[in-house]
Enzyme design. Structure first.
Site, PDB file in Angstrom:
ATOM      1  N   GLU A   1     -13.602   5.490  48.061  1.00 58.72           N
ATOM      2  CA  GLU A   1     -13.044   4.819  46.976  1.00 58.72           C
ATOM      3  C   GLU A   1     -11.757   5.602  46.159  1.00 58.72           C
ATOM      4  O   GLU A   1     -11.305   5.085  45.635  1.00 58.72           O
ATOM      5  CB  GLU A   1     -14.256   4.597  46.236  1.00 58.72           C
ATOM      6  CG  GLU A   1     -14.102   3.642  44.807  1.00 58.72           C
ATOM      7  CD  GLU A   1     -13.569   4.258  43.667  1.00 58.72           C
ATOM      8  OE1 GLU A   1     -12.979   3.865  42.852  1.00 58.72           O
ATOM      9  OE2 GLU A   1     -13.526   5.613  43.551  1.00 58.72           O
TER      10      GLU A   1
ATOM     11  N   ASP B   1     -18.151   8.729  47.814  1.00 59.77           N
ATOM     12  CA  ASP B   1     -17.255   9.905  48.042  1.00 59.77           C
ATOM     13  C   ASP B   1     -16.671  10.575  46.706  1.00 59.77           C
ATOM     14  O   ASP B   1     -16.903   9.800  45.693  1.00 59.77           O
ATOM     15  CB  ASP B   1     -15.926   9.346  48.728  1.00 59.77           C
ATOM     16  CG  ASP B   1     -15.079   8.308  48.061  1.00 59.77           C
ATOM     17  OD1 ASP B   1     -15.810   7.288  47.465  1.00 59.77           O
ATOM     18  OD2 ASP B   1     -14.107   8.249  48.030  1.00 59.77           O
TER      19      ASP B   1
END
Length: 361
Positions: A133, A79
């Site tokens: 994350e 991400d």
């Protein structure tokens, strides 16, 4: 168009790791929207018979099961923070420029290419690409695996592909957040003497922070610099009211030799006499460079290891008793920046270092 209605992008694992970085970055994957890139990674590895594939939400685990006596885990998040007119990626003066290039799709690309190509490594390998994350820690895909499938994280050594400018950074500092609250008495600002100004009472706390000297603490041969800083202050209710409440938000970055309890004790000692509440705490990770696999890795990559000052997910491996280091392309100072970029040379260097280590007899 929702991800469920979009065609899965094709990733060319025969391309260079630089071109693969570009392909991955051009698949937008802001936290919470990782499904499409996870689908693409699954599809790209589908033909790799040497890999056992497991998917957990938008986290993907690919494992070799060769019966080796040691296992290495190599992980990276898929991400990014939100884009800001910085996709698609462009190449400029030896850099790939665009969202995700440094943090951390360069590292993801290197891992993905090696996962496909290294079918008979000297150690068993676990490759992990995980979601969420860049947002609340409770959503972190690696943390979710640690809670629900810790067996998938088992290993003798771990590498996290966070940006380190292609140098090894051992362990990481811990991080704590705390609020110091000052309480006063409301009054009309025209008659301030009948009240007590909570914002004014914050001055001694700010003086403590301004005068604080951060410690430099050696841990297993690496020197970690601590930090104690105000990161926010709130107070006041109206333009003609003496405030009865002020809150100073503090971030403490502490060496991995300190436990969470020791870090909290230090905060309470520094702010003795003030009302303080610790709101968040994450322990750091020791360097892990004394592990046999770590020594071999350092020899293959070359150079000298440095400490990681920021907190990273290596701490999740450390909590499981797995020594871990950070190693990936990209300048961490460019992570999240609008002109985020990664040097092409660093992508190639990380691929060289990992390939040399994982191909050695």
């Amino acid at each position: 168009m929702p991800d469920t209605e979009r065609a899965v992008p094709l990733l060319d694992l025969a391309a260079t790791s630089v071109e693969l970085t570009r392909q991955l970055c051009d698949i937008e994957s802001v936290s919470g929207g990782e499904k499409l890139i996870a689908d693409a990674i699954m599809a790209a590895l589908a033909g790799c018979e040497h890999l056992e594939m497991v998917r957990d939400g938008d986290a993907i685990v690919a494992r070799t099961t060769l019966g080796r006596d040691r296992r290495v885990v190599i992980a990276g998040h898929i991400d990014t923070v939100p884009i800001n007119h910085n996709l698609p990626v462009v190449e400029q003066d030896g850099f790939l420029v665009g969202r995700g290039t440094a943090d951390m799709k360069g590292g993801v690309a290197v891992a993905l290419k090696l996962a496909a190509e290294l079918s008979a490594p000297p150690v068993d390998l676990t490759w992990i690409w995980y979601d969420h994350e860049e947002v609340d820690s409770a959503l972190n895909g690696l943390g979710r695996l640690a809670r629900t499938r810790p067996d998938l994280l088992e290993g003798d050594f771990a590498i996290l592909g966070e940006p380190t400018s292609a140098k090894i950074e051992g362990g990481c500092n811990g991080t704590a957040r705390a609020n110091v609250t000052l309480r006063g008495l409301r009054a009309h600002s025209a008659r301030s003497w009948v009240g007590r100004n909570a914002i004014h009472d914050a001055a001694p706390v700010l003086a403590i922070l301004a005068a604080y000297t951060p410690a430099h603490i050696e841990v297993d041969g690496l020197v970690y610099r601590e930090g104690l800083n105000a990161v926010g202050i709130t107070g006041g209710v109206a333009g003609n009211v003496i405030p009865d409440l002020a809150v100073i938000s503090i971030n403490y970055r502490f060496a991995p030799s300190r436990s969470a309890a020791e870090a909290e004790a230090h905060l309470r000692e520094v702010f003795d006499g003030f009302e303080i509440e610790v709101t968040d705490m994450a322990e750091g990770a020791r360097p892990g460079l004394d592990a046999p696999l770590a020594r071999l890795f350092l020899a293959a990559v070359g150079g000298e290891a440095a400490p990681k000052y920021g907190w990273t997910d290596v701490a999740r491996f450390s909590a499981l008793g797995i020594p871990a280091v950070n190693y990936g392309p990209g300048d961490p100072l460019k992570a999240h920046a609008d002109d985020e970029r990664v040097a092409v040379s660093e992508i190639l260097e990380c691929e060289r270092g990992l390939r040399a280590w994982l191909s050695a007899p």
